[in-house]
Design a protein around this motif. Sequence first.
Motif, PDB file in Angstrom:
ATOM      1  N   MET A  28       3.778  -1.520   0.176  1.00 31.54           N
ATOM      2  CA  MET A  28       2.822  -0.498  -0.218  1.00 31.54           C
ATOM      3  C   MET A  28       2.140  -0.843  -1.344  1.00 31.54           C
ATOM      4  O   MET A  28       0.862  -0.545  -1.590  1.00 31.54           O
TER       5      MET A  28
ATOM      6  N   ARG B 110       2.364  10.952   3.536  1.00 37.32           N
ATOM      7  CA  ARG B 110       3.542  10.076   4.096  1.00 37.32           C
ATOM      8  C   ARG B 110       4.991  10.727   3.472  1.00 37.32           C
ATOM      9  O   ARG B 110       6.059  10.713   4.351  1.00 37.32           O
TER      10      ARG B 110
ATOM     11  N   LEU C 146      -0.487   9.235   0.096  1.00 35.27           N
ATOM     12  CA  LEU C 146       1.003   9.146  -0.254  1.00 35.27           C
ATOM     13  C   LEU C 146       1.740  10.252   0.006  1.00 35.27           C
ATOM     14  O   LEU C 146       3.083  10.325   0.411  1.00 35.27           O
TER      15      LEU C 146
ATOM     16  N   VAL D  94       8.281   6.781  -1.520  1.00 35.41           N
ATOM     17  CA  VAL D  94       7.941   5.455  -0.672  1.00 35.41           C
ATOM     18  C   VAL D  94       9.530   5.007  -0.525  1.00 35.41           C
ATOM     19  O   VAL D  94      10.191   4.523  -1.603  1.00 35.41           O
TER      20      VAL D  94
END
Length: 189
Positions: free
Chosen positions: A140, A185, A182, A132
């Motif tokens: 998040m 992403r 996740l 991230v």
Amino acid sequence: MGVSARRGAPLTIDEISAAATRLMDEGGPDAMSMRKLAAELNVNPMSLYHHVESKEALLALVCTTSVLRMPLPQDDGSPWQEQLRAMALAYREHARQHRAMWAYAHSRPELIQDRNFPVWATLHRILRLAGVPEPEVQRMGDVLHTFVTGFIVAETECHLTNDPEEMDRTFDTAIDLIIRGLANRQTGG
């Protein structure tokens, strides 16, 4: 810090917090009083006020110290997926063990949004491991916290199922969805 004639030892904030947590686990915040806590600790109720100024301050102390005792996954080199799962399970177990404290804390956002708590640092570390980007880590983390908190509320209010095994499977599914989301992403998928 004075010594109680009945106790013979100085009262510590850790003792106060541990005893207050037990009382809160047994009867919730409404059932806890400074008098009951003093009796539990075998001290004069006024002795407590040397450490906490009010019942509200005591309840905040219980919430804060309880969160600090929650076992968190260490940065041991294990994959972020395992660390995130371990953190979610620890958070859920903590909520199960301390339902009254957990409900009280989550009805007062100022008690749980302290970014200095190790739980936030651990979650943010795991999110960084998951790829991230730094500007999105806090947002998040807030999203994941809200998602897991919502699940726990639904669980404790029996909105999903009363079968503990089915609830465990449902929670595992929820964590799998978070991990896959996740991971997607990270890969742009």
